[in-house]
Design an enzyme around this catalytic site. Structure first.
Site, PDB file in Angstrom:
ATOM      1  N   TRP A 155      -2.138   5.189   9.322  1.00 18.25           N
ATOM      2  CA  TRP A 155      -2.623   5.127   7.936  1.00 18.25           C
ATOM      3  C   TRP A 155      -2.275   6.366   7.116  1.00 18.25           C
ATOM      4  O   TRP A 155      -2.416   7.503   7.592  1.00 18.25           O
ATOM      5  CB  TRP A 155      -4.140   4.965   7.959  1.00 18.25           C
ATOM      6  CG  TRP A 155      -4.774   5.067   6.601  1.00 18.25           C
ATOM      7  CD1 TRP A 155      -5.276   6.200   6.009  1.00 18.25           C
ATOM      8  CD2 TRP A 155      -4.989   4.006   5.663  1.00 18.25           C
ATOM      9  NE1 TRP A 155      -5.776   5.900   4.763  1.00 18.25           N
ATOM     10  CE2 TRP A 155      -5.621   4.560   4.530  1.00 18.25           C
ATOM     11  CE3 TRP A 155      -4.697   2.636   5.663  1.00 18.25           C
ATOM     12  CZ2 TRP A 155      -5.968   3.794   3.415  1.00 18.25           C
ATOM     13  CZ3 TRP A 155      -5.066   1.879   4.553  1.00 18.25           C
ATOM     14  CH2 TRP A 155      -5.689   2.461   3.455  1.00 18.25           C
ATOM     15  N   ASP A 187      -3.939   9.409  -0.053  1.00 17.14           N
ATOM     16  CA  ASP A 187      -3.542  10.324  -1.140  1.00 17.14           C
ATOM     17  C   ASP A 187      -2.545  11.431  -0.747  1.00 17.14           C
ATOM     18  O   ASP A 187      -2.695  12.048   0.300  1.00 17.14           O
ATOM     19  CB  ASP A 187      -4.763  11.078  -1.674  1.00 17.14           C
ATOM     20  CG  ASP A 187      -5.955  10.207  -1.887  1.00 17.14           C
ATOM     21  OD1 ASP A 187      -5.834   8.974  -1.810  1.00 17.14           O
ATOM     22  OD2 ASP A 187      -7.036  10.768  -2.124  1.00 17.14           O
ATOM     23  N   TRP A 220      -8.146   3.004   7.127  1.00 16.95           N
ATOM     24  CA  TRP A 220      -8.817   4.244   6.788  1.00 16.95           C
ATOM     25  C   TRP A 220      -9.832   4.627   7.871  1.00 16.95           C
ATOM     26  O   TRP A 220     -10.514   3.766   8.424  1.00 16.95           O
ATOM     27  CB  TRP A 220      -9.507   4.080   5.428  1.00 16.95           C
ATOM     28  CG  TRP A 220      -9.986   5.379   4.859  1.00 16.95           C
ATOM     29  CD1 TRP A 220      -9.293   6.225   4.059  1.00 16.95           C
ATOM     30  CD2 TRP A 220     -11.273   5.973   5.077  1.00 16.95           C
ATOM     31  NE1 TRP A 220     -10.063   7.323   3.763  1.00 16.95           N
ATOM     32  CE2 TRP A 220     -11.278   7.193   4.376  1.00 16.95           C
ATOM     33  CE3 TRP A 220     -12.401   5.606   5.810  1.00 16.95           C
ATOM     34  CZ2 TRP A 220     -12.383   8.045   4.373  1.00 16.95           C
ATOM     35  CZ3 TRP A 220     -13.496   6.450   5.818  1.00 16.95           C
ATOM     36  CH2 TRP A 220     -13.478   7.659   5.089  1.00 16.95           C
ATOM     37  N   ASP A 247     -12.284  16.443  -4.039  1.00 15.99           N
ATOM     38  CA  ASP A 247     -10.870  16.527  -4.403  1.00 15.99           C
ATOM     39  C   ASP A 247     -10.555  17.749  -5.280  1.00 15.99           C
ATOM     40  O   ASP A 247     -10.078  17.621  -6.424  1.00 15.99           O
ATOM     41  CB  ASP A 247     -10.433  15.229  -5.114  1.00 15.99           C
ATOM     42  CG  ASP A 247     -10.770  13.977  -4.293  1.00 15.99           C
ATOM     43  OD1 ASP A 247     -10.923  14.112  -3.071  1.00 15.99           O
ATOM     44  OD2 ASP A 247     -10.899  12.890  -4.887  1.00 15.99           O
TER      45      ASP A 247
HETATM   46  C1  FRU Z   1      -8.915   8.696  -3.129  1.00 16.34           C
HETATM   47  C2  FRU Z   1      -9.942   9.208  -2.125  1.00 16.34           C
HETATM   48  C3  FRU Z   1     -10.380  10.615  -2.473  1.00 16.34           C
HETATM   49  C4  FRU Z   1     -10.841  11.131  -1.144  1.00 16.34           C
HETATM   50  C5  FRU Z   1      -9.874  10.489  -0.193  1.00 16.34           C
HETATM   51  C6  FRU Z   1     -10.454  10.092   1.134  1.00 16.34           C
HETATM   52  O1  FRU Z   1      -8.107   7.708  -2.586  1.00 16.34           O
HETATM   53  O2  FRU Z   1     -11.035   8.335  -2.025  1.00 16.34           O
HETATM   54  O3  FRU Z   1     -11.338  10.683  -3.495  1.00 16.34           O
HETATM   55  O4  FRU Z   1     -10.815  12.524  -1.070  1.00 16.34           O
HETATM   56  O5  FRU Z   1      -9.371   9.339  -0.833  1.00 16.34           O
HETATM   57  O6  FRU Z   1      -9.462   9.610   1.980  1.00 16.34           O
END
Ligand code: FRU
Length: 461
Positions: A31, A34, A58, A170
């Site tokens: 997987w 971001d 995920w 983030d």
């Molecule tokens: C965006 C997100 C972010 C987070 C990450 C977790 O796709 O949800 O906000 O940090 O992916 O994988």
């Protein structure tokens, strides 16, 4: 670095097996989501990414790492950041990179589940968790000491003014004009997306410098990116819950012009949000400056299912990065033209060849006129009501619940100049030199190419 149209394995002298990707950085197996820590550092591009290394879905997040000389040939470097502390034992979420006195500072969101799901410790029970912000300092972009070079820089928010204890994440960090540091975080308050601003003199100790909330930021703003381009500030981000039509991917990435004072962190919106990509698969884009000081963007292309059989023998993989795109102001609008390092690869005329059938990347250029329908391997494009319209129903395996058609806003004309890049699982359409971009993940393109193309090129074998 080796060039080529296909991914391949490369055996280094000492026997290590390295995986390479061309044009799109893909999950090295399993997987990817971001892009993280995107930076041009010590003469090379570094792109980290959200990665679950055990399954093509995920789970507990790690940062995978890839490097490139040119943004198109990527070399996988394995896992850089992984859970190792009590505060990040359930995930190393998204973040960013800055260079500090030759070292690489990687900021990320550290995740701790309230309780692990006993049936799958890679997910939180009832989706409840706590988020804090953390930093790993790498001396060279090669070694990442997850034990001794990792520290928490902002605790889990303890009061509503300090942010939501779960959905504050983030960190995008940059150096201000005076060399000090700024951080913007995405958050939420009473169901409204928020931005939180922090300031620091050394990148280690941070103080709150303000906050801003607005429904244009969705319910939570994910992956904010705030930068000054030719004297005008832009907020790029992924507000959650802005398309509510019952289909997959209600969360989308947008950009807006904003007013931002870097000294005080006073922030205001200046205009309506617009989509970064009108195909609606692209999410969580991140920008950095390239070797020529141009702003370049890469986004995650969400894939509804894994690709099971990879030609290079990698494990089933799910998720990839878009082509690198420049971010430019033209006529008061942001344009996202394809990066020149991409176009430089397409030097081979493809007349008389069947590049799609041979799984070779292809670039199609031409003017689409009202009344025409182009067919790219089963993917269809036409103009309707002055908009570019596309349909991927024939090349999406009948997967239910996803958007199959897309359209740009009205163009005010009945022709459009298109520059289309096609690889096995992705069609990326640049309209009017990047005025609009529309990209779609696809499965099972056939070899057909029908359209009024001026030029059809592929990459050198
Ligand atoms: C965006 C997100 C972010 C987070 C990450 C977790 O796709 O949800 O906000 O940090 O992916 O994988």
């Amino acid at each position: 670095m080796a060039a080529g149209a296909r991914v391949f394995w490369c055996i280094r002298k000492e026997g290590t097996v390295l995986l390479h990707d061309f044009l799109h950085l893909k999950a090295p197996g399993h997987w990817i989501n971001d892009p993280n820590g995107f930076i041009y550092y010590k003469g090379r591009y570094h792109l980290f990414y959200q990665h679950f290394p055990y399954l093509p879905r995920w789970g507990t997040m790690h940062w995978g790492h890839a490097v490139s000389d040119d943004l198109v040939h990527w070399e996988h470097r394995g896992i850089a950041l992984y859970p190792s502390k009590a505060y990040d034992r359930n995930g190393v979420f998204s973040g960013s990179a800055v260079e500090v006195d030759g070292a690489l500072y990687l900021y990320y969101t550290a995740i701790r589940y309230d309780e692990e799901n006993p049936d799958n410790i890679h997910r939180a029970l009832d989706n409840r968790f706590k988020a804090s912000q953390a930093l790993v300092i790498s001396p060279d972009g090669v070694t990442f000491d997850n034990l001794d070079a990792k520290r928490q820089v902002l605790p889990v928010p303890a009061a509503p003014e300090a942010g939501d204890p779960q959905n504050t994440r983030d960190p995008k960090v940059w150096r201000a004009a005076d060399g000090s540091f700024r951080m913007v975080l995405g958050s939420t308050r009473e169901g409204v997306g928020q931005l939180l601003f922090y300031r620091s003199a050394d990148g280690l100790t941070w103080t709150c410098a303000g906050r801003f909330g607005d429904p244009a930021l969705g319910t939570t703003l994910e992956c904010p990116d705030l930068f000054c381009l030719d004297g005008r500030w832009v907020l790029l981000g992924s507000p959650m819950g802005i398309t509510a039509d019952g289909l997959q991917y209600p969360d989308q990435s947008t950009w807006m012009p904003v007013d931002f004072d870097e000294t005080t962190c006073r922030f205001a919106l200046q205009g309506a949000p617009a989509m970064v990509d009108w195909g609606l698969d692209l999410y969580a884009p991140q920008t950095t400056l390239d070797e020529a000081g141009r702003r370049v963007l890469i986004g995650w292309m969400r894939m509804p299912r894994p690709v099971e059989e990879a030609a290079d023998g990698r494990a089933p993989w799910r998720g990839m990065m878009s082509l690198p795109r420049l971010v430019e102001w033209r006529d008061g609008q942001l344009y996202f033209p394809v990066h020149p390092h991409v176009t430089a690869c397409f030097t081979q005329p493809a007349e008389g060849l069947a590049p799609l059938a041979e799984h070779k990347p292809v670039r199609l250029q031409g003017t689409l006129r009202s009344g025409q329908t182009w067919n790219v391997g089963g993917y269809r494009l036409w103009m309707e009501d002055g908009c570019l319209c596309t349909d991927r129903s024939a090349v999406f395996d009948g997967l239910p619940g996803y958007r199959l058609t897309a359209r740009t806003p009205a163009l005010g004309q009945d022709t459009c100049d298109l520059d289309i890049f096609v690889t096995d699982h992705l069609v990326e359409i640049f309209l009017g030199g990047g005025r609009y971009v529309l990209s779609h993940v696809v499965f099972g393109l056939d070899g057909t190419l029908e359209g009024d193309f001026n030029t059809v090129t592929t990459v050198r074998a």
